[in-house]
Design a protein around this motif. Structure first.
Motif, PDB file in Angstrom:
ATOM      1  N   VAL A 108       0.856  -1.010  -0.079  1.00 27.62           N
ATOM      2  CA  VAL A 108       0.146   0.016  -0.064  1.00 27.62           C
ATOM      3  C   VAL A 108       0.954   1.227   0.114  1.00 27.62           C
ATOM      4  CG1 VAL A 108      -1.683   1.182   1.414  1.00 27.62           C
ATOM      5  CG2 VAL A 108      -1.984  -1.225   1.399  1.00 27.62           C
ATOM      6  N   ILE A 109       0.638   2.030  -0.746  1.00 24.27           N
ATOM      7  CA  ILE A 109       1.421   3.383  -0.857  1.00 24.27           C
ATOM      8  C   ILE A 109       0.356   4.579  -0.782  1.00 24.27           C
ATOM      9  CG2 ILE A 109       2.832   4.923  -2.086  1.00 24.27           C
ATOM     10  CD1 ILE A 109       3.932   2.492  -3.740  1.00 24.27           C
ATOM     11  N   VAL A 110       0.590   5.638   0.162  1.00 22.95           N
ATOM     12  CA  VAL A 110      -0.495   6.771   0.356  1.00 22.95           C
ATOM     13  C   VAL A 110       0.309   7.735   0.354  1.00 22.95           C
ATOM     14  CG1 VAL A 110      -2.045   7.519   2.042  1.00 22.95           C
ATOM     15  CG2 VAL A 110      -1.893   5.190   1.541  1.00 22.95           C
ATOM     16  N   ALA A 111      -0.171   8.929  -0.504  1.00 21.18           N
ATOM     17  CA  ALA A 111       0.340  10.238  -0.147  1.00 21.18           C
ATOM     18  C   ALA A 111      -0.825  11.243  -0.180  1.00 21.18           C
ATOM     19  CB  ALA A 111       1.021  10.577  -1.430  1.00 21.18           C
ATOM     20  N   ALA A 112      -0.757  12.274   0.846  1.00 23.33           N
ATOM     21  CA  ALA A 112      -1.704  13.382   0.761  1.00 23.33           C
ATOM     22  C   ALA A 112      -1.317  14.606   1.096  1.00 23.33           C
ATOM     23  CB  ALA A 112      -2.659  12.648   1.867  1.00 23.33           C
ATOM     24  N   VAL A 113      -1.844  15.562   0.613  1.00 29.28           N
ATOM     25  CA  VAL A 113      -1.449  16.946   0.892  1.00 29.28           C
ATOM     26  C   VAL A 113      -2.701  17.824   0.414  1.00 29.28           C
ATOM     27  CG1 VAL A 113      -0.317  17.171  -1.464  1.00 29.28           C
ATOM     28  CG2 VAL A 113       0.436  18.802   0.311  1.00 29.28           C
ATOM     29  N   ALA A 114      -2.789  18.921   1.497  1.00 34.37           N
ATOM     30  CA  ALA A 114      -3.750  19.888   1.295  1.00 34.37           C
ATOM     31  C   ALA A 114      -5.105  19.100   0.688  1.00 34.37           C
ATOM     32  CB  ALA A 114      -3.313  20.774   0.320  1.00 34.37           C
ATOM     33  N   ASP A 115      -5.802  19.408  -0.355  1.00 36.04           N
ATOM     34  CA  ASP A 115      -7.050  18.923  -0.959  1.00 36.04           C
ATOM     35  C   ASP A 115      -6.679  17.769  -1.845  1.00 36.04           C
ATOM     36  OD1 ASP A 115      -5.946  20.292  -2.812  1.00 36.04           O
ATOM     37  OD2 ASP A 115      -7.652  21.492  -3.429  1.00 36.04           O
ATOM     38  N   GLN A 116      -5.618  17.244  -1.799  1.00 32.78           N
ATOM     39  CA  GLN A 116      -5.239  15.910  -2.756  1.00 32.78           C
ATOM     40  C   GLN A 116      -4.912  14.783  -1.762  1.00 32.78           C
ATOM     41  OE1 GLN A 116      -2.162  17.339  -5.532  1.00 32.78           O
ATOM     42  NE2 GLN A 116      -3.602  18.713  -6.342  1.00 32.78           N
ATOM     43  N   TYR A 117      -5.384  13.602  -2.629  1.00 38.38           N
ATOM     44  CA  TYR A 117      -5.148  12.388  -1.862  1.00 38.38           C
ATOM     45  C   TYR A 117      -4.760  11.297  -3.126  1.00 38.38           C
ATOM     46  CZ  TYR A 117      -5.767   7.929   0.878  1.00 38.38           C
ATOM     47  OH  TYR A 117      -5.735   6.709   1.509  1.00 38.38           O
ATOM     48  N   TRP A 118      -3.645  10.399  -2.932  1.00 38.96           N
ATOM     49  CA  TRP A 118      -3.385   9.397  -3.880  1.00 38.96           C
ATOM     50  C   TRP A 118      -3.301   8.089  -2.978  1.00 38.96           C
ATOM     51  CZ3 TRP A 118       1.341   6.886  -4.636  1.00 38.96           C
ATOM     52  CH2 TRP A 118       1.358   5.882  -5.915  1.00 38.96           C
ATOM     53  N   MET A 119      -3.878   6.977  -3.383  1.00 37.12           N
ATOM     54  CA  MET A 119      -3.534   5.820  -2.820  1.00 37.12           C
ATOM     55  C   MET A 119      -3.252   4.640  -3.824  1.00 37.12           C
ATOM     56  SD  MET A 119      -5.096   2.626  -2.304  1.00 37.12           S
ATOM     57  CE  MET A 119      -6.857   3.072  -2.501  1.00 37.12           C
ATOM     58  N   ARG A 120      -2.461   3.881  -3.500  1.00 37.54           N
ATOM     59  CA  ARG A 120      -2.329   2.648  -4.783  1.00 37.54           C
ATOM     60  C   ARG A 120      -2.024   1.353  -3.739  1.00 37.54           C
ATOM     61  NH1 ARG A 120       1.237  -0.573  -7.295  1.00 37.54           N
ATOM     62  NH2 ARG A 120       0.552  -1.035  -9.535  1.00 37.54           N
ATOM     63  N   ALA A 121      -2.870   0.454  -4.150  1.00 34.36           N
ATOM     64  CA  ALA A 121      -2.811  -0.944  -3.126  1.00 34.36           C
ATOM     65  C   ALA A 121      -2.530  -2.143  -4.433  1.00 34.36           C
ATOM     66  CB  ALA A 121      -3.949  -1.135  -2.425  1.00 34.36           C
ATOM     67  N   GLU A 122      -1.784  -2.909  -3.951  1.00 35.99           N
ATOM     68  CA  GLU A 122      -1.613  -4.123  -4.790  1.00 35.99           C
ATOM     69  C   GLU A 122      -1.540  -5.378  -4.049  1.00 35.99           C
ATOM     70  OE1 GLU A 122       2.101  -5.080  -7.044  1.00 35.99           O
ATOM     71  OE2 GLU A 122       2.569  -3.155  -6.518  1.00 35.99           O
ATOM     72  N   ALA A 123      -1.910  -6.578  -4.657  1.00 34.21           N
ATOM     73  CA  ALA A 123      -1.938  -7.643  -3.789  1.00 34.21           C
ATOM     74  C   ALA A 123      -2.017  -8.980  -4.712  1.00 34.21           C
ATOM     75  CB  ALA A 123      -2.668  -8.124  -2.805  1.00 34.21           C
ATOM     76  N   ARG A 124      -1.531 -10.143  -4.370  1.00 32.97           N
ATOM     77  CA  ARG A 124      -1.754 -11.273  -5.038  1.00 32.97           C
ATOM     78  C   ARG A 124      -2.958 -11.966  -4.534  1.00 32.97           C
ATOM     79  NH1 ARG A 124       3.213 -14.194  -7.887  1.00 32.97           N
ATOM     80  NH2 ARG A 124       4.676 -12.405  -7.558  1.00 32.97           N
ATOM     81  N   PHE A 125      -3.776 -12.665  -5.159  1.00 30.15           N
ATOM     82  CA  PHE A 125      -4.930 -13.516  -4.566  1.00 30.15           C
ATOM     83  C   PHE A 125      -4.623 -14.745  -3.892  1.00 30.15           C
ATOM     84  CE2 PHE A 125      -7.357 -10.757  -7.646  1.00 30.15           C
ATOM     85  CZ  PHE A 125      -8.259 -10.279  -6.841  1.00 30.15           C
ATOM     86  N   ALA A 126      -5.161 -15.022  -2.865  1.00 32.86           N
ATOM     87  CA  ALA A 126      -4.921 -16.198  -2.075  1.00 32.86           C
ATOM     88  C   ALA A 126      -6.341 -16.602  -1.827  1.00 32.86           C
ATOM     89  CB  ALA A 126      -4.210 -16.251  -0.849  1.00 32.86           C
TER      90      ALA A 126
END
Length: 219
Positions: free
Chosen positions: A40-58
């Motif tokens: 999981v990668i998250v970045a947030a500042v002022a009125d902006q937000y960005w998130m990216r999550a990845e995984a392998r299914f199990a």
């Protein structure tokens, strides 16, 4: 936009399990052998937000649990890969899903759901709705539609990959969205074949719904 957000981020975090590097961070691409099992990668500042999550299914019974759970391995094989990205700015909220290793040619229904995944497909609750249907589970097309929910349907290509994006002027209410669920067929419902727990979020100090001021929020 993302580069500037990360550079001036008030909050940023990287949470990882497994080895390798995330897709787009110098590796050969998400889901390749030897790469990250989940991140999981998250970045947030002022009125902006960005998130990216990845995984392998199990499967739910896997010795090493994954935030991505497959309930139907014929359609979502174990070790197949998913990533979900959320971008929030003054223009609204965009959610993008990408997958690899799916059944070639199969059409999947994909929606953002209210709760995190669990051992049971029903654990994820119903679809996230901007304006919630007072009758649950929601079947009224006035509420259960792609404008009031986040639909990410796709058809897997010959190599098993697929992607879809959805954009809305509104954002997720606090704690209201918890996962992305893959269904057996596209549309508003269908058997749940897989689920990915996703940490959807909002910009720092957001007082209304994420992404845009309350007065601009529309279905």
């Amino acid at each position: 936009m993302v580069a500037g957000m990360v550079a001036g981020a008030l909050a940023a975090a990287v949470l990882a399990a497994g080895g390798g590097v995330p897709d787009g961070a110098g590796g050969a691409g998400g889901g390749a052998d030897g790469e990250l099992s989940s991140s999981v990668i998250v970045a947030a500042v002022a009125d902006q937000y960005w998130m990216r999550a990845e995984a392998r299914f199990a499967p739910p019974t896997a010795f090493i649990p994954s935030p991505a759970v497959t309930y139907e391995q014929e359609l979502v094989p174990a070790a197949s890969w998913i990533s979900v990205e959320q971008r929030v700015d003054e223009g609204g909220t965009t959610v993008t899903a990408r997958v690899r290793g799916m059944t070639p040619g199969h059409a999947y229904g994909v929606h953002v759901h209210q709760k995190p995944c669990g051992a049971s497909p029903e654990a994820a609750g119903g679809h996230y709705q901007h304006v919630q249907d007072p009758v649950q589970p929601s079947k009224d097309p006035a509420y259960a539609n792609a404008g009031n929910e986040v639909w990410l349907d796709f058809t897997a290509g010959a190599d098993g990959s697929g992607s879809a994006s959805a954009h809305h002027l509104w954002g997720f209410g606090p704690g209201g969205a918890g996962s992305v669920v893959l269904h057996r067929e596209p549309g508003g419902a269908g058997d749940r074949v897989a689920c990915f727990t996703v940490p959807f979020g909002a910009p720092p100090g957001e007082t209304g719904e994420a992404g845009v001021p309350v007065e601009q929020s529309t279905v």
